[in-house]
Design a protein around this motif. Sequence first.
Motif, PDB file in Angstrom:
ATOM      1  N   TRP A   1       0.834  -1.200   0.000  1.00  0.00           N
ATOM      2  CA  TRP A   1       0.000   0.000   0.000  1.00  0.00           C
ATOM      3  C   TRP A   1       0.872   1.254   0.000  1.00  0.00           C
ATOM      4  CZ3 TRP A   1      -2.401   2.307   4.972  1.00  0.00           C
ATOM      5  CH2 TRP A   1      -3.228   3.395   4.653  1.00  0.00           C
ATOM      6  N   ALA A   2       0.654   2.135  -0.943  1.00  0.00           N
ATOM      7  CA  ALA A   2       1.417   3.373  -1.065  1.00  0.00           C
ATOM      8  C   ALA A   2       0.686   4.482  -0.309  1.00  0.00           C
ATOM      9  CB  ALA A   2       1.614   3.730  -2.529  1.00  0.00           C
ATOM     10  N   PHE A   3       0.649   4.368   1.003  1.00  0.00           N
ATOM     11  CA  PHE A   3      -0.126   5.305   1.822  1.00  0.00           C
ATOM     12  C   PHE A   3       0.363   6.740   1.675  1.00  0.00           C
ATOM     13  CE2 PHE A   3       3.272   3.883   4.579  1.00  0.00           C
ATOM     14  CZ  PHE A   3       3.700   5.044   5.184  1.00  0.00           C
ATOM     15  N   GLY A   4       1.640   6.940   1.484  1.00  0.00           N
ATOM     16  CA  GLY A   4       2.173   8.292   1.336  1.00  0.00           C
ATOM     17  C   GLY A   4       1.703   8.954   0.053  1.00  0.00           C
TER      18      GLY A   4
ATOM     19  N   GLY B   1       6.620  13.776   4.702  1.00  0.00           N
ATOM     20  CA  GLY B   1       5.902  14.245   3.525  1.00  0.00           C
ATOM     21  C   GLY B   1       4.419  14.434   3.785  1.00  0.00           C
ATOM     22  N   ILE B   2       3.825  13.524   4.527  1.00  0.00           N
ATOM     23  CA  ILE B   2       2.403  13.608   4.852  1.00  0.00           C
ATOM     24  C   ILE B   2       2.147  14.796   5.778  1.00  0.00           C
ATOM     25  CG2 ILE B   2       0.529  12.438   6.087  1.00  0.00           C
ATOM     26  CD1 ILE B   2       1.672   9.792   4.905  1.00  0.00           C
ATOM     27  N   ILE B   3       3.006  14.977   6.750  1.00  0.00           N
ATOM     28  CA  ILE B   3       2.850  16.094   7.682  1.00  0.00           C
ATOM     29  C   ILE B   3       2.969  17.425   6.943  1.00  0.00           C
ATOM     30  CG2 ILE B   3       3.928  17.268   9.652  1.00  0.00           C
ATOM     31  CD1 ILE B   3       4.657  14.361  10.653  1.00  0.00           C
TER      32      ILE B   3
ATOM     33  N   ALA C   1      -2.003   9.720   0.488  1.00  0.00           N
ATOM     34  CA  ALA C   1      -2.199  10.865   1.381  1.00  0.00           C
ATOM     35  C   ALA C   1      -1.844  12.172   0.670  1.00  0.00           C
ATOM     36  CB  ALA C   1      -1.361  10.702   2.648  1.00  0.00           C
ATOM     37  N   GLY C   2      -0.781  12.157  -0.108  1.00  0.00           N
ATOM     38  CA  GLY C   2      -0.414  13.354  -0.861  1.00  0.00           C
ATOM     39  C   GLY C   2      -1.495  13.745  -1.857  1.00  0.00           C
ATOM     40  N   ALA C   3      -2.049  12.749  -2.545  1.00  0.00           N
ATOM     41  CA  ALA C   3      -3.123  13.019  -3.502  1.00  0.00           C
ATOM     42  C   ALA C   3      -4.364  13.556  -2.787  1.00  0.00           C
ATOM     43  CB  ALA C   3      -3.456  11.752  -4.287  1.00  0.00           C
ATOM     44  N   GLN C   4      -4.658  13.024  -1.602  1.00  0.00           N
ATOM     45  CA  GLN C   4      -5.823  13.492  -0.854  1.00  0.00           C
ATOM     46  C   GLN C   4      -5.629  14.928  -0.374  1.00  0.00           C
ATOM     47  OE1 GLN C   4      -5.670   9.883   1.575  1.00  0.00           O
ATOM     48  NE2 GLN C   4      -7.848   9.613   1.163  1.00  0.00           N
ATOM     49  N   CYS C   5      -4.423  15.277   0.021  1.00  0.00           N
ATOM     50  CA  CYS C   5      -4.137  16.663   0.425  1.00  0.00           C
ATOM     51  C   CYS C   5      -4.252  17.593  -0.780  1.00  0.00           C
ATOM     52  CB  CYS C   5      -2.757  16.761   1.068  1.00  0.00           C
ATOM     53  SG  CYS C   5      -2.669  16.039   2.730  1.00  0.00           S
ATOM     54  N   ASP C   6      -3.765  17.142  -1.940  1.00  0.00           N
ATOM     55  CA  ASP C   6      -3.913  17.950  -3.161  1.00  0.00           C
ATOM     56  C   ASP C   6      -5.386  18.148  -3.498  1.00  0.00           C
ATOM     57  OD1 ASP C   6      -1.170  18.160  -3.385  1.00  0.00           O
ATOM     58  OD2 ASP C   6      -0.998  16.629  -4.961  1.00  0.00           O
TER      59      ASP C   6
ATOM     60  N   ARG D   1      -9.781  14.021   5.406  1.00  0.00           N
ATOM     61  CA  ARG D   1     -10.157  13.145   6.526  1.00  0.00           C
ATOM     62  C   ARG D   1      -9.311  11.870   6.601  1.00  0.00           C
ATOM     63  NH1 ARG D   1     -10.730  13.721  10.704  1.00  0.00           N
ATOM     64  NH2 ARG D   1     -12.042  15.453  10.169  1.00  0.00           N
ATOM     65  N   PRO D   2      -9.153  11.111   5.499  1.00  0.00           N
ATOM     66  CA  PRO D   2      -8.349   9.884   5.610  1.00  0.00           C
ATOM     67  C   PRO D   2      -6.905  10.143   6.027  1.00  0.00           C
ATOM     68  CG  PRO D   2      -9.612   9.889   3.564  1.00  0.00           C
ATOM     69  CD  PRO D   2      -9.746  11.260   4.178  1.00  0.00           C
ATOM     70  N   VAL D   3      -6.379  11.293   5.671  1.00  0.00           N
ATOM     71  CA  VAL D   3      -5.012  11.639   6.067  1.00  0.00           C
ATOM     72  C   VAL D   3      -4.959  11.868   7.578  1.00  0.00           C
ATOM     73  CG1 VAL D   3      -3.143  13.316   5.773  1.00  0.00           C
ATOM     74  CG2 VAL D   3      -4.546  12.649   3.798  1.00  0.00           C
ATOM     75  N   LEU D   4      -5.911  12.604   8.091  1.00  0.00           N
ATOM     76  CA  LEU D   4      -5.934  12.887   9.530  1.00  0.00           C
ATOM     77  C   LEU D   4      -6.204  11.631  10.348  1.00  0.00           C
ATOM     78  CD1 LEU D   4      -7.902  16.260   9.456  1.00  0.00           C
ATOM     79  CD2 LEU D   4      -5.416  15.905   9.549  1.00  0.00           C
ATOM     80  N   ASP D   5      -6.831  10.642   9.720  1.00  0.00           N
ATOM     81  CA  ASP D   5      -7.131   9.390  10.411  1.00  0.00           C
ATOM     82  C   ASP D   5      -6.008   8.360  10.330  1.00  0.00           C
ATOM     83  OD1 ASP D   5      -9.591  10.390  11.161  1.00  0.00           O
ATOM     84  OD2 ASP D   5     -10.703   9.374   9.556  1.00  0.00           O
ATOM     85  N   LEU D   6      -4.929   8.667   9.615  1.00  0.00           N
ATOM     86  CA  LEU D   6      -3.811   7.722   9.530  1.00  0.00           C
ATOM     87  C   LEU D   6      -3.214   7.483  10.913  1.00  0.00           C
ATOM     88  CD1 LEU D   6      -1.845   8.940   6.382  1.00  0.00           C
ATOM     89  CD2 LEU D   6      -2.960   6.712   6.669  1.00  0.00           C
TER      90      LEU D   6
END
Length: 97
Positions: free
Chosen positions: A11-14, A54-56, A17-22, A41-46
């Motif tokens: 799973w490429a979670f990073g 990178g996610i932060i 998460a980057g795509a979700q932030c974009d 939301r899914p990023v904050l729930d990680l």
Amino acid sequence: MGFSDPDAPSWAFGDLAGAQCDLALVRLFSGDVEGTADAIRPVLDLPASHRNNGIIVSAMRVRHALTSSPARSAVAAKDLRAEIEAFPTSRPALPHG
């Protein structure tokens, strides 16, 4: 397809998460604060173990955009900004082994 499946070991979670932030930024710039919250939301729930630098940084970009957005005084924007501010900016050291 395992890169997008949270149950797969690859799973490429990073990347996700980057795509979700974009997506959150795109929605914010189009004036959709609720859509912004839904996208991030899914990023904050990680779990903390998945919150790499990178996610932060990506989550903090969304927070900064909320601060300078025309919607910054909206209740939903203030709530989301506070939630992102509470997002831990560091994670515990990884366990040895």
